[in-house]
Design a protein around this motif. Structure first.
Motif, PDB file in Angstrom:
ATOM      1  N   ALA A  15      63.435  59.806 -10.015  1.00 49.78           N
ATOM      2  CA  ALA A  15      62.470  60.765  -9.460  1.00 49.78           C
ATOM      3  C   ALA A  15      61.245  60.801 -10.354  1.00 49.78           C
ATOM      4  N   HIS A  17      57.336  58.800 -10.908  1.00 48.81           N
ATOM      5  CA  HIS A  17      56.177  58.737 -10.014  1.00 48.81           C
ATOM      6  C   HIS A  17      56.408  57.786  -8.853  1.00 48.81           C
ATOM      7  N   ALA A  18      57.238  56.779  -9.063  1.00 48.88           N
ATOM      8  CA  ALA A  18      57.577  55.857  -7.965  1.00 48.88           C
ATOM      9  C   ALA A  18      58.648  56.486  -7.078  1.00 48.88           C
ATOM     10  N   SER A  37      68.490  61.459  -9.882  1.00 55.01           N
ATOM     11  CA  SER A  37      67.715  61.315 -11.105  1.00 55.01           C
ATOM     12  C   SER A  37      68.451  61.942 -12.280  1.00 55.01           C
ATOM     13  N   CYS A  48      53.563  60.074 -20.979  1.00 50.82           N
ATOM     14  CA  CYS A  48      52.428  59.634 -21.799  1.00 50.82           C
ATOM     15  C   CYS A  48      51.212  60.508 -21.522  1.00 50.82           C
ATOM     16  N   VAL A 126      73.106  56.898 -12.239  1.00 47.02           N
ATOM     17  CA  VAL A 126      73.651  55.813 -11.405  1.00 47.02           C
ATOM     18  C   VAL A 126      74.071  54.682 -12.327  1.00 47.02           C
ATOM     19  N   THR A 181      69.307  53.780 -19.570  1.00 49.44           N
ATOM     20  CA  THR A 181      70.157  53.243 -18.500  1.00 49.44           C
ATOM     21  C   THR A 181      70.525  51.813 -18.877  1.00 49.44           C
ATOM     22  N   GLN A 370      57.334  51.090 -12.744  1.00 52.31           N
ATOM     23  CA  GLN A 370      57.292  50.399 -14.041  1.00 52.31           C
ATOM     24  C   GLN A 370      58.340  49.300 -14.096  1.00 52.31           C
ATOM     25  N   GLY A 376      51.679  52.729 -15.627  1.00 47.86           N
ATOM     26  CA  GLY A 376      50.792  53.758 -15.082  1.00 47.86           C
ATOM     27  C   GLY A 376      51.453  54.549 -13.977  1.00 47.86           C
TER      28      GLY A 376
END
Ligand code: FAD
Length: 628
Positions: A15, A17-18, A37, A48, A126, A181, A370, A376
């Motif tokens: 969960a 930004h993507a 998440s 960041c 996960v 992970t 990422q 970003g």
């Protein structure tokens, strides 16, 4: 022993930004969606810089909004400062940047996710993706919950075998001391998905009460109400400033004297870092002729004393970070609340993905953010949205979406990733977009909202407003094309604009093409009968003033679309094509481009190879090769 914890159409791991954009897009397309998440208190967490937007990135946020995504709306409600950059330059490089209130951004994004129909959020690690015969079946968490779905979107960011490094200290961790992970990264590799090791870094955070701002320069926000989302109607006016200071020769000496202790320069860091986000150690080494480097003090929110020290990203030992920081004017007595660190993590080699962001090896497995080798928040959000749209399409047999390089920076980014790959964390820049005059901050909705509506991501009521805006732009352009202005009618506004007086009457459209003239000048002489918004007026001005460039760009786009329409049959055998250069043959076999246009963008494939390939396909050789 696992237990059956439920069945879904789409499962999103992460969960960040993507992940948030992927989950929202899939749910809004009608897919029963599960989002898992590690920590639900840290959805859309910014590990960041507390800022969203900037050149190219700001336009991606608008594109996400134009396609019904959340990032733009959320930052419009939760920023502490917003500025439109490059206002004196052309519209192609104008971009919005907002300083975010990080805790508020998380809270608002969580509210948006929790209020989304079709979307279930759960906290959990996960451990494994369930795969049978190269087809995704679901996921298993460490608590042995088995969730089933025909599609899974992995957006695990910088957590994949994450390793944090500060001086000679290194430990397994995700960002901000969250868990790393490991099993998922190992499983992807076992399934034949090639991974690379990348790294990024972040600066210390200091306590604002220990900063002497009198030794820094204020960087205020803008009065002018600005927004990323076309839907925003309430604007935050109470803007909080940032502050600017500089490193100096003392700072550089501390770093030079301790360079060997930096995880980056001691060889402890193995991953490749982002060229465009250098650590302060990198800056001192690469730009050692520069007497000083900018340091921006960016508040992390309205109700926190934490300040992000932009420009001092580092993996030097903590005691050296203190010494280095306290040489900077304003930070002489600053107290570090969180030390800077570097983080290494695994990323997927993105040429293993189809342009829909589905992996070539495992059907129904999508990756975004990422994890695909970008860096970003904005790049992650753009990919997440596309992966969510396409995972829902796969699960529900709906239309997929691939944006080409003329439709958006999202299209440029994904085409670069899946066609050229990346040898370092990929960051979007305006220079990456050959059609950047068409990919502007101001026209993201005109490029994408129609598509968003067709895919079920844009509500009816918003679509009607959008249609009305388009109608007003076309009507006003037609009016100015017909409108003839007498010289004496416009002399005053021309003089005010510093232009040379008119001798004869002129069409309004031609007057507006004069560099010094603005739409507001025409508006004062001959206002429209309609109540036009600033957005409509801006579009009319840009589309008239840049008509010539836009026409040329559209011709180039036509040529690109022609090449992209020449599909390459799935069963093509590149070894059977005579005359192809060895490097080109290897690259084409590796990337397996879908069109001649995409083939022409594969690095190592030259125009001569493209012509040979084109002739080979047009002569219909492919079928014969496969013995048909
Ligand atoms: C230290 C640091 C410095 C950075 N510096 C910069 C910079 O200077 N400039 C820049 O542009 N970007 C920078 N970034 C990158 C930026 O943070 C990321 O680009 C952005 O956060 C990526 O978003 P994402 O959604 O792909 O992944 P993330 O934001 O990392 O989110 C990953 C999500 O996956 C979840 N997750 C992970 N593993 C599992 C699992 N097994 N099960 C369930 N959930 C899981 C996490 O809980 C999280 O929600 C930096 C990142 C870090 C960590």
């Amino acid at each position: 022993m696992t237990y059956d914890a439920g069945h879904y159409d789409v499962i999103v791991i992460g969960a960040g930004h993507a992940g948030v954009e992927a989950g929202l897009a899939a749910a809004r397309r009608g897919a029963k969606t599960l989002m898992l998440s590690l920590n639900l208190d840290l959805v859309a967490f910014m590990p960041c810089n507390p800022s969203i937007g900037g050149p190219a990135k700001g336009i991606v946020v608008r594109e996400v909004d134009a396609l019904g995504g959340a990032m733009g709306k959320v930052i419009d409600k939760t920023h502490i400062q917003m500025r439109l950059l490059n206002t004196r330059k052309g519209p192609a490089v104008r971009a919005l940047r907002a300083q975010a209130d990080k805790p508020l951004y998380i809270k608002e994004m969580k509210r948006v996710l929790e209020s989304q129909d079709n979307l279930t959020m759960k906290q959990g690690m996960v451990e494994k993706v369930i795969v049978e015969d190269d087809q995704v079946k679901g996921v298993i968490t460490e608590t042995k919950a088995a969730f089933y779905a025909p599609t899974v979107v992995v957006t695990t960011g910088t957590f994949m075998r994450g390793r944090v490094l500060i001086g000679d200290l290194s430990y397994e961790s995700g960002p901000n001391n969250q868990r790393s992970t490991v099993s998922l990264s190992e499983q992807l590799e076992e399934m034949g998905i090639e991974m690379v090791r990348f790294k990024t870094g972040t600066p210390m955070r200091v306590n604002s009460k220990t900063v002497d701002y009198s030794k820094t320069e204020i960087q205020p926000g803008e009065e002018e109400p600005r927004s990323f989302s076309y839907e925003t109607t309430e604007f935050i006016t109470d803007q909080i400033p940032c502050w600017l200071t500089y490193t100096n020769e003392h700072t550089h000496k501390v770093i030079d004297d301790n360079l060997g202790l930096s995880a980056m320069y001691s060889g402890a860091v193995k991953g490749t870092g982002p060229r465009y986000c250098p650590s302060i150690e990198d800056k001192i080494v690469r730009f050692n002729d520069k007497p000083r480097h900018q340091v921006f003090l960016e508040p992390e929110g309205r109700d926190t004393e934490e300040v992000y020290v932009q420009g001092l990203s580092t993996s030097l030992p903590e005691y050296v970070q203190n010494e280095m920081m306290r040489t900077v004017p304003g930070l002489e007595n600053a107290e570090i609340m969180r030390a800077g660190y570097a983080i290494e993590y695994d990323s997927v080699v993105p040429t293993q993905l189809w342009p829909t962001l589905e992996t070539k090896q495992i059907s129904g497995l999508f990756t975004a953010g990422q994890l695909n080798g970008t860096s970003g928040y904005e790049e992650a959000a753009g990919q997440g949205l596309m992966a969510g749209i396409n995972a829902a399409a796969k699960a529900l047999d709906l239309e997929t979406l691939v944006l080409d390089r003329s439709q958006g920076y999202i299209g440029v980014m994904i085409d670069d990733l899946v066609t050229k790959g990346t040898s370092e964390p990929y960051r979007l820049l305006t220079s990456r977009a050959e059609f950047r005059l068409m990919l502007r901050h101001d026209n993201a909705d005109l490029r994408l909202t129609e598509i968003g509506y067709q895919l079920g991501l844009i509500p009816e009521e918003r679509y009607e407003r959008f249609q009305e805006k388009k109608r007003q732009i076309e009507v006003e352009k037609k009016r100015l094309n017909k409108l003839v202005l007498k010289a004496d009618e416009v002399q005053a506004v021309i003089e005010e604009a510093g232009g040379s007086p008119l001798k004869d009457a002129l069409h309004a459209v031609d007057l507006l093409k004069r560099p010094e003239m603005k739409y507001e000048h025409i508006d004062r002489v001959s206002p429209s009968e309609e109540n036009l918004s600033d957005d409509v007026k801006e579009q009319v001005e840009i589309q008239i003033k840049y008509a010539g460039y836009i026409k040329k760009a559209l011709e180039q786009i036509d040529r690109m679309k022609k090449m992209d329409s020449k599909k390459i049959p799935d069963n093509i055998d590149y070894d059977a094509i005579n005359g192809l250069a060895t490097e080109a043959r290897d690259r084409l076999k590796n990337v397996r481009p879908l069109s001649v246009g995409q083939a022409s963008r594969v690095s190592g494939v030259n125009p001569a190879d493209v012509s040979i390939l084109l002739v080979y396909i047009e002569q219909g050789n492919v079928a014969r090769v496969s013995g048909e």
